[in-house]
Design a protein around this motif. Structure first.
Motif, PDB file in Angstrom:
ATOM      1  N   MET A   1       0.838  -1.187   0.000  1.00  0.00           N
ATOM      2  CA  MET A   1       0.000   0.000   0.000  1.00  0.00           C
ATOM      3  C   MET A   1       0.878   1.244   0.000  1.00  0.00           C
ATOM      4  SD  MET A   1      -3.076  -1.026   2.553  1.00  0.00           S
ATOM      5  CE  MET A   1      -4.217   0.048   1.690  1.00  0.00           C
ATOM      6  N   LYS A   2       0.268   2.336  -0.370  1.00  0.00           N
ATOM      7  CA  LYS A   2       1.029   3.572  -0.451  1.00  0.00           C
ATOM      8  C   LYS A   2       0.430   4.595   0.511  1.00  0.00           C
ATOM      9  CE  LYS A   2       3.017   6.472  -4.028  1.00  0.00           C
ATOM     10  NZ  LYS A   2       3.091   6.612  -5.484  1.00  0.00           N
ATOM     11  N   ALA A   3       1.290   5.217   1.305  1.00  0.00           N
ATOM     12  CA  ALA A   3       0.843   6.254   2.228  1.00  0.00           C
ATOM     13  C   ALA A   3       1.348   7.606   1.752  1.00  0.00           C
ATOM     14  CB  ALA A   3       1.374   5.979   3.629  1.00  0.00           C
ATOM     15  N   ARG A   4       0.442   8.564   1.761  1.00  0.00           N
ATOM     16  CA  ARG A   4       0.810   9.940   1.428  1.00  0.00           C
ATOM     17  C   ARG A   4       0.732  10.735   2.725  1.00  0.00           C
ATOM     18  NH1 ARG A   4       0.141  10.264  -4.118  1.00  0.00           N
ATOM     19  NH2 ARG A   4      -0.983   8.465  -4.973  1.00  0.00           N
ATOM     20  N   ILE A   5       1.905  11.101   3.231  1.00  0.00           N
ATOM     21  CA  ILE A   5       1.996  11.694   4.567  1.00  0.00           C
ATOM     22  C   ILE A   5       2.284  13.188   4.466  1.00  0.00           C
ATOM     23  CG2 ILE A   5       3.233  11.598   6.764  1.00  0.00           C
ATOM     24  CD1 ILE A   5       4.112   8.708   5.839  1.00  0.00           C
ATOM     25  N   LYS A   6       1.472  13.966   5.163  1.00  0.00           N
ATOM     26  CA  LYS A   6       1.721  15.414   5.235  1.00  0.00           C
ATOM     27  C   LYS A   6       2.154  15.765   6.650  1.00  0.00           C
ATOM     28  CE  LYS A   6      -2.390  16.565   3.528  1.00  0.00           C
ATOM     29  NZ  LYS A   6      -3.510  17.271   2.867  1.00  0.00           N
ATOM     30  N   ILE A   7       3.260  16.458   6.778  1.00  0.00           N
ATOM     31  CA  ILE A   7       3.761  16.862   8.089  1.00  0.00           C
ATOM     32  C   ILE A   7       3.817  18.378   8.133  1.00  0.00           C
ATOM     33  CG2 ILE A   7       5.733  16.746   9.660  1.00  0.00           C
ATOM     34  CD1 ILE A   7       6.346  14.006   8.246  1.00  0.00           C
ATOM     35  N   GLN A  38       5.222  26.156   5.433  1.00  0.00           N
ATOM     36  CA  GLN A  38       5.878  25.075   4.701  1.00  0.00           C
ATOM     37  C   GLN A  38       5.922  23.817   5.547  1.00  0.00           C
ATOM     38  OE1 GLN A  38       9.215  25.462   2.179  1.00  0.00           O
ATOM     39  NE2 GLN A  38       9.153  23.242   2.044  1.00  0.00           N
ATOM     40  N   GLY A  39       5.625  22.698   4.948  1.00  0.00           N
ATOM     41  CA  GLY A  39       5.721  21.414   5.631  1.00  0.00           C
ATOM     42  C   GLY A  39       6.442  20.408   4.761  1.00  0.00           C
ATOM     43  N   LYS A  40       6.324  19.152   5.136  1.00  0.00           N
ATOM     44  CA  LYS A  40       6.957  18.083   4.380  1.00  0.00           C
ATOM     45  C   LYS A  40       5.889  17.148   3.836  1.00  0.00           C
ATOM     46  CE  LYS A  40       9.676  17.316   7.870  1.00  0.00           C
ATOM     47  NZ  LYS A  40      10.558  16.609   8.821  1.00  0.00           N
ATOM     48  N   TYR A  41       6.207  16.537   2.729  1.00  0.00           N
ATOM     49  CA  TYR A  41       5.311  15.570   2.116  1.00  0.00           C
ATOM     50  C   TYR A  41       6.128  14.327   1.802  1.00  0.00           C
ATOM     51  CZ  TYR A  41       2.323  13.405  -1.388  1.00  0.00           C
ATOM     52  OH  TYR A  41       1.554  12.514  -2.091  1.00  0.00           O
ATOM     53  N   ILE A  42       5.697  13.196   2.312  1.00  0.00           N
ATOM     54  CA  ILE A  42       6.467  11.965   2.128  1.00  0.00           C
ATOM     55  C   ILE A  42       5.541  10.865   1.623  1.00  0.00           C
ATOM     56  CG2 ILE A  42       7.930  10.242   3.286  1.00  0.00           C
ATOM     57  CD1 ILE A  42       8.596  12.397   5.377  1.00  0.00           C
ATOM     58  N   GLU A  43       5.960  10.197   0.565  1.00  0.00           N
ATOM     59  CA  GLU A  43       5.227   9.033   0.074  1.00  0.00           C
ATOM     60  C   GLU A  43       5.994   7.779   0.452  1.00  0.00           C
ATOM     61  OE1 GLU A  43       3.082  10.906  -3.921  1.00  0.00           O
ATOM     62  OE2 GLU A  43       4.774   9.535  -4.117  1.00  0.00           O
ATOM     63  N   VAL A  44       5.317   6.854   1.123  1.00  0.00           N
ATOM     64  CA  VAL A  44       5.949   5.598   1.531  1.00  0.00           C
ATOM     65  C   VAL A  44       5.162   4.442   0.937  1.00  0.00           C
ATOM     66  CG1 VAL A  44       6.657   4.162   3.486  1.00  0.00           C
ATOM     67  CG2 VAL A  44       6.710   6.642   3.712  1.00  0.00           C
ATOM     68  N   SER A  45       5.836   3.608   0.163  1.00  0.00           N
ATOM     69  CA  SER A  45       5.208   2.392  -0.368  1.00  0.00           C
ATOM     70  C   SER A  45       5.654   1.205   0.471  1.00  0.00           C
ATOM     71  CB  SER A  45       5.630   2.152  -1.824  1.00  0.00           C
ATOM     72  OG  SER A  45       5.304   3.264  -2.607  1.00  0.00           O
ATOM     73  N   ILE A  46       4.696   0.479   1.004  1.00  0.00           N
ATOM     74  CA  ILE A  46       5.042  -0.683   1.822  1.00  0.00           C
ATOM     75  C   ILE A  46       4.381  -1.936   1.262  1.00  0.00           C
ATOM     76  CG2 ILE A  46       5.481   0.574   3.965  1.00  0.00           C
ATOM     77  CD1 ILE A  46       2.665  -0.035   4.857  1.00  0.00           C
ATOM     78  N   TYR A  76      -2.163  11.414   7.189  1.00  0.00           N
ATOM     79  CA  TYR A  76      -1.823  10.592   6.026  1.00  0.00           C
ATOM     80  C   TYR A  76      -3.070   9.946   5.450  1.00  0.00           C
ATOM     81  CZ  TYR A  76      -1.848   6.981   9.655  1.00  0.00           C
ATOM     82  OH  TYR A  76      -2.209   6.177  10.715  1.00  0.00           O
ATOM     83  N   GLU A  77      -2.935   9.608   4.173  1.00  0.00           N
ATOM     84  CA  GLU A  77      -3.962   8.829   3.484  1.00  0.00           C
ATOM     85  C   GLU A  77      -3.298   7.562   2.980  1.00  0.00           C
ATOM     86  OE1 GLU A  77      -4.906  11.398   0.263  1.00  0.00           O
ATOM     87  OE2 GLU A  77      -5.311  13.052   1.637  1.00  0.00           O
ATOM     88  N   LEU A  78      -4.021   6.471   3.098  1.00  0.00           N
ATOM     89  CA  LEU A  78      -3.513   5.195   2.589  1.00  0.00           C
ATOM     90  C   LEU A  78      -4.281   4.824   1.335  1.00  0.00           C
ATOM     91  CD1 LEU A  78      -3.155   2.930   5.728  1.00  0.00           C
ATOM     92  CD2 LEU A  78      -1.385   3.343   4.055  1.00  0.00           C
ATOM     93  N   GLU A  79      -3.570   4.326   0.340  1.00  0.00           N
ATOM     94  CA  GLU A  79      -4.289   3.815  -0.828  1.00  0.00           C
ATOM     95  C   GLU A  79      -3.637   2.529  -1.313  1.00  0.00           C
ATOM     96  OE1 GLU A  79      -2.636   5.794  -4.885  1.00  0.00           O
ATOM     97  OE2 GLU A  79      -3.861   7.075  -3.607  1.00  0.00           O
ATOM     98  N   GLU A  80      -4.457   1.687  -1.908  1.00  0.00           N
ATOM     99  CA  GLU A  80      -3.916   0.446  -2.459  1.00  0.00           C
ATOM    100  C   GLU A  80      -3.237   0.736  -3.782  1.00  0.00           C
ATOM    101  OE1 GLU A  80      -6.343  -3.065  -2.383  1.00  0.00           O
ATOM    102  OE2 GLU A  80      -7.643  -2.197  -0.852  1.00  0.00           O
ATOM    103  N   ILE A  81      -2.146   0.026  -4.030  1.00  0.00           N
ATOM    104  CA  ILE A  81      -1.464   0.214  -5.325  1.00  0.00           C
ATOM    105  C   ILE A  81      -1.320  -1.129  -6.035  1.00  0.00           C
ATOM    106  CG2 ILE A  81      -0.185   2.340  -4.948  1.00  0.00           C
ATOM    107  CD1 ILE A  81       2.153   0.619  -3.961  1.00  0.00           C
TER     108      ILE A  81
END
Lengths: 81, 81
Positions: A1-7, A38-46, A76-81
């Protein structure tokens, strides 16, 4: 799955980088800018495919490493990939 | 209106910061991490209330300053505040 994280920085925490962007936008001729943060945006695929387990894993990543929870919020939002 | 802007590196552009996060997560014991990409997240509040004009203004900000469109993609959502 893929997480789109906003910090993002918590309200009340000074954001000099946001201020710099705001001033630069004004100097470029943009009017009516109220605020820039300004923040950070991180995409994590697990590899984890179970939504509940993936959610718990991403939450732990944010708490342990990605966000400094003293001064930052994360979402964060999780989505299936 | 408020714009929530996400700026990400284009596919194929090396992301050493993402790699560093990925390695650190692994050393903390997280398994099954396929990929990590780091980007920027910027919130801009502007006085403009017309959605079309606000959209055009934010797009110009991204093109002119916020994103380096040679190596970065940007996307944004606008919301009324």
């Amino acid at each position: 799955m893929k997480a789109r994280i906003k910090i993002t920085l918590k309200n009340g925490v000074l954001d000099p980088q946001g201020k710099a962007i705001s001033h630069t936008l004004e100097s470029l001729g943009f009017d009516g800018i109220n605020d820039v943060r300004q923040g950070k945006y991180i995409e994590v695929s697990i590899a984890e495919t179970d939504p509940e387990k993936a959610d718990a894993e991403i939450k732990k990543m944010c708490e342990d490493l990605l966000a400094n929870t003293v001064i930052e919020n994360y979402s964060y939002e999780l989505e299936e990939i």
